[in-house]
Scaffold this motif. Structure first.
Motif, PDB file in Angstrom:
ATOM      1  N   ASP A   1      -0.785   2.696   4.170  1.00 24.30           N
ATOM      2  CA  ASP A   1      -1.196   3.867   3.381  1.00 24.30           C
ATOM      3  C   ASP A   1      -2.661   3.789   2.959  1.00 24.30           C
ATOM      4  O   ASP A   1      -3.221   4.747   2.448  1.00 24.30           O
ATOM      5  CB  ASP A   1      -0.263   4.084   2.189  1.00 24.30           C
TER       6      ASP A   1
ATOM      7  N   SER B   1      -4.375   2.391   0.641  1.00 23.17           N
ATOM      8  CA  SER B   1      -4.837   2.311  -0.742  1.00 23.17           C
ATOM      9  C   SER B   1      -5.825   1.164  -0.908  1.00 23.17           C
ATOM     10  O   SER B   1      -6.797   1.257  -1.663  1.00 23.17           O
ATOM     11  CB  SER B   1      -3.652   2.100  -1.684  1.00 23.17           C
ATOM     12  N   CYS B   2      -5.576   0.071  -0.197  1.00 27.54           N
ATOM     13  CA  CYS B   2      -6.425  -1.116  -0.310  1.00 27.54           C
ATOM     14  C   CYS B   2      -7.834  -0.851   0.190  1.00 27.54           C
ATOM     15  O   CYS B   2      -8.808  -1.420  -0.316  1.00 27.54           O
ATOM     16  CB  CYS B   2      -5.799  -2.276   0.448  1.00 27.54           C
TER      17      CYS B   2
ATOM     18  N   CYS C   1      -7.485  -5.538  -3.657  1.00 28.96           N
ATOM     19  CA  CYS C   1      -6.486  -4.981  -2.746  1.00 28.96           C
ATOM     20  C   CYS C   1      -5.068  -5.375  -3.139  1.00 28.96           C
ATOM     21  O   CYS C   1      -4.118  -4.619  -2.907  1.00 28.96           O
ATOM     22  CB  CYS C   1      -6.772  -5.432  -1.319  1.00 28.96           C
TER      23      CYS C   1
ATOM     24  N   GLU D   1      -3.726  -3.025  -5.690  1.00 27.85           N
ATOM     25  CA  GLU D   1      -3.621  -1.649  -5.217  1.00 27.85           C
ATOM     26  C   GLU D   1      -2.486  -1.451  -4.226  1.00 27.85           C
ATOM     27  O   GLU D   1      -1.961  -0.345  -4.093  1.00 27.85           O
ATOM     28  CB  GLU D   1      -4.941  -1.223  -4.569  1.00 27.85           C
ATOM     29  N   CYS D   2      -2.093  -2.503  -3.515  1.00 25.56           N
ATOM     30  CA  CYS D   2      -1.091  -2.370  -2.455  1.00 25.56           C
ATOM     31  C   CYS D   2       0.255  -1.934  -3.024  1.00 25.56           C
ATOM     32  O   CYS D   2       0.823  -2.624  -3.884  1.00 25.56           O
ATOM     33  CB  CYS D   2      -0.924  -3.701  -1.721  1.00 25.56           C
ATOM     34  N   PRO D   3       0.805  -0.802  -2.569  1.00 24.49           N
ATOM     35  CA  PRO D   3       2.061  -0.303  -3.145  1.00 24.49           C
ATOM     36  C   PRO D   3       3.294  -1.059  -2.690  1.00 24.49           C
ATOM     37  O   PRO D   3       4.367  -0.877  -3.248  1.00 24.49           O
ATOM     38  CB  PRO D   3       2.101   1.150  -2.664  1.00 24.49           C
TER      39      PRO D   3
ATOM     40  N   TYR E   1       2.207  12.676  -0.482  1.00 23.13           N
ATOM     41  CA  TYR E   1       0.779  12.375  -0.489  1.00 23.13           C
ATOM     42  C   TYR E   1      -0.055  13.645  -0.608  1.00 23.13           C
ATOM     43  O   TYR E   1      -1.140  13.624  -1.202  1.00 23.13           O
ATOM     44  CB  TYR E   1       0.409  11.567   0.753  1.00 23.13           C
TER      45      TYR E   1
ATOM     46  N   GLN F   1       0.217  14.462  -4.272  1.00 27.49           N
ATOM     47  CA  GLN F   1      -0.591  13.546  -5.075  1.00 27.49           C
ATOM     48  C   GLN F   1      -2.031  14.049  -5.202  1.00 27.49           C
ATOM     49  O   GLN F   1      -2.642  13.960  -6.282  1.00 27.49           O
ATOM     50  CB  GLN F   1      -0.570  12.160  -4.440  1.00 27.49           C
TER      51      GLN F   1
ATOM     52  N   THR G   1       4.794   4.925  -5.991  1.00 27.63           N
ATOM     53  CA  THR G   1       3.693   5.884  -5.896  1.00 27.63           C
ATOM     54  C   THR G   1       4.215   7.304  -6.047  1.00 27.63           C
ATOM     55  O   THR G   1       3.629   8.133  -6.763  1.00 27.63           O
ATOM     56  CB  THR G   1       2.969   5.723  -4.551  1.00 27.63           C
TER      57      THR G   1
ATOM     58  N   ARG H   1       0.428   9.580   5.129  1.00 25.73           N
ATOM     59  CA  ARG H   1      -0.458   9.729   3.971  1.00 25.73           C
ATOM     60  C   ARG H   1      -1.719  10.482   4.376  1.00 25.73           C
ATOM     61  O   ARG H   1      -2.124  11.439   3.710  1.00 25.73           O
ATOM     62  CB  ARG H   1      -0.834   8.366   3.393  1.00 25.73           C
TER      63      ARG H   1
ATOM     64  N   GLU I   1      -2.826  14.147   2.996  1.00 23.21           N
ATOM     65  CA  GLU I   1      -4.110  14.319   2.308  1.00 23.21           C
ATOM     66  C   GLU I   1      -4.980  15.346   3.028  1.00 23.21           C
ATOM     67  O   GLU I   1      -5.688  16.130   2.389  1.00 23.21           O
ATOM     68  CB  GLU I   1      -4.826  12.973   2.214  1.00 23.21           C
TER      69      GLU I   1
END
Length: 563
Positions: free
Chosen positions: A12, A14-15, A52, A55-57, A118, A121, A161, A473, A477
């Protein structure tokens, strides 16, 4: 010290956004992101900041000195990626978002899976945008709930998330509501400035061979939904009385099916596998699962992480005959001069390592066959065997069938050769591509046609059934960004009816609408039942029971967040 991304990676990204030194690749801005098996940390660039990790889900990132023993191979996998990839793309920069008008925008999102969430979000970050999410099931999260294997609990961590999104004051659930039945597409367009469809690809592809429709020949979509407790499949039964199963296809879903069939049920008893599936697997006689792929190891559809994961399951031998690992002439030449793509080279290396391992007496087995295709499923009233043909490479990665055939006796055959989309009621559909025609997420009135103002798509219905959480994701987005751009440019239609009547409308047409509080009650009941059994959750698999636990929806108002 460096950090390492491991098998649970959901892509995803995020990292990527929090890395100060651009050491995680591929990034969403790089072409490889769309096809990457996972993300990788460059050990030469990483500065051990740990941003990271937080942040990692899905908790897939570890400092290299804290790697669990089972994840140690990912030290080499992360390093190998940078043999033929680099970090010269620069820090990821995102374009400045468009200036939005002060007006309110209401957005309907049809679907409650990753692409839908996503997109939501991004949209709910804007206070003047209100998002209503519709799904026909009383529970959200789509394939994260009903598709991710129960023994992959880390991957399911992405639900956290989604849970953060559903709590926003400008987000509202309409679960248990089927668009096209309880409310029409036109009625959504009358009430919302933008309607985004993110409904996935719920059907399977067919082999188109004789005998495919015999009892005992099923689709992986059906089996996966069954063991994950999807209410549409909870009542299904399967004959697991034979000692051998055959899975046609070798993608990650095929490996999930093989692993669930071969795993000791007592190891699954601590997961959120459906109770009915656990009971059936405890009675299963299956000791051997063949995984059959039509091309060679270099083109195997599974990811390296999933292949490695098979070797971590107690009581299972991964069986690969070295003779099965034939490479195409092109790949063999690249391997010889050390120019073979690093991800493919890792796949070949791992397969050879499995081929060299001794077998353990008494273990169940997952047996891989490459360059092999099914040509006929045989049986009288139900499946008894499958006829296979040996393939060979003929150049440019292409294959052709040989004259060599064989038979595998089996009473249970699962096809896992991909998903397919289906038309969405009242939306254009391109039969040739099996997609809703679109450009930059905007739905077109036909292939190559004009955009339908205010109608958008995301996820598999937009691009086809490829990619997992990470690609969904990005896709969600992108759809959100297009909606925001059209809003900023005044290109969205003005609703003619207030969306405040939606809850009453769908209820009047027979929907048992489940809101956030109803979903929380279902979630709490499942988690409470799981806690008593030492499990993550015990899923409710009956729609009626879900409705009873959810109770009645609360009144919807402009200031009731997450209603």
């Amino acid at each position: 010290m460096t950090h390492i991304i491991t098998r649970a990676c959901c892509n995803d990204a995020s990292c990527v956004a929090v890395c100060p030194v651009n050491c995680i690749h591929p990034t969403p801005d790089e072409p490889d992101f769309l096809t990457a098996e996972m993300l990788y940390i460059d050990p030469e660039t990483c500065i051990d900041c740990g941003a990271c990790v937080d942040e990692c889900p899905v908790s897939a990132i570890y400092p290299d000195d804290q790697l669990p023993a089972s994840q140690l191979p990912f030290l080499q996998i992360n390093t190998d990626y940078y043999k033929d990839h680099d970090v010269e793309g620069g820090i990821v920069k995102h374009p400045r978002p468009p200036q939005l008008p002060a007006d309110e925008l209401r957005v309907a999102i049809v679907g409650a899976g990753p692409a839908a969430f996503y997109a939501a979000q991004e949209l709910v970050k804007k206070s003047q945008i209100k998002v209503d999410m519709f799904d026909r099931l009383p529970t959200p999260y789509g394939l994260v709930r009903a598709g991710v294997a129960p023994d992959h609990a880390q991957t399911k961590g992405v639900e956290d998330t989604f849970a953060a999104v559903e709590k926003k004051r400008n987000f509202t659930y309409h679960l248990g509501v089927e668009v096209g039945t309880h409310i029409s597409h036109d009625e959504l367009r009358e009430r919302y400035g933008a309607v985004l469809y993110a409904v996935g690809a719920p059907h399977d592809r067919h082999l188109n061979i004789p005998g495919e429709d015999l009892a005992g020949s099923i689709a992986a979509t059906e089996f996966v939904a069954w063991y994950n407790g999807h209410p549409d499949f909870a009542g299904h039964t399967f004959d697991l009385s034979g000692e051998r199963a055959v899975v046609i296809g070798n993608g990650n879903v095929a490996l999930d099916v093989a692993r669930i069939l071969a795993t000791d049920p007592e190891l699954l008893a601590s997961t959120d596998i459906a109770d009915h599936a656990l009971a059936a697997l405890r009675e299963s006689n299956i000791r051997e699962v063949f995984v059959v792929g039509r091309r060679g190891i270099e083109h195997a559809a599974f990811t390296n992480g999933e292949l490695l994961g098979l070797g971590e399951v107690d009581g299972i031998d991964v069986v690969i005959d070295e003779a099965e690992l034939t490479l195409s002439d092109e790949a063999a030449a690249q391997e010889a001069d050390d120019t073979l793509d690093s991800v493919i080279a890792t796949k070949v290396r791992l397969a050879r390592e499995f081929a060299a391992k001794p077998l353990v007496e008494g273990n169940r087995r997952i047996v891989f066959k490459f360059l092999t295709s099914p040509v006929e499923i045989t049986g009288t009233d139900s499946v008894s065997s499958v006829k296979l043909v040996r393939n060979r490479y003929i150049g440019d990665g292409k294959i052709e069938a040989t004259d060599t055939t064989s038979n595998l006796d089996s009473g249970f055959i699962v096809r896992s050769i991909g998903y397919r989309t289906q038309p969405v009621k009242d939306l254009p559909f391109d039969e040739a591509s099996s997609l809703v025609p679109n450009e930059d997420s905007r739905v077109l009135d036909g292939p190559g046609g004009a955009p339908l103002p205010g109608v958008f798509v995301a996820g598999w219905i937009k691009r086809g059934p490829t990619g997992g959480i990470g690609r969904n994701r990005l896709c969600g987005e992108q759809a959100a960004a297009t909606i925001l751009l059209d809003f900023a440019n005044g290109a969205l239609p003005t609703p003619t009816t207030d969306a405040i009547d939606v809850a009453d409308l769908v209820i009047s047409r027979g929907a048992h609408r489940v809101d956030l509080q109803g979903w929380k009650r279902i979630d709490a009941a499942e988690r409470e039942a799981g806690a008593g059994a030492g499990r993550r959750r015990v899923k409710i698999t009956s729609i009626e029971e879900m409705k009873n636990v959810a109770g009645e929806s609360e009144p919807v108002g402009d200031v009731v967040g997450g209603a």
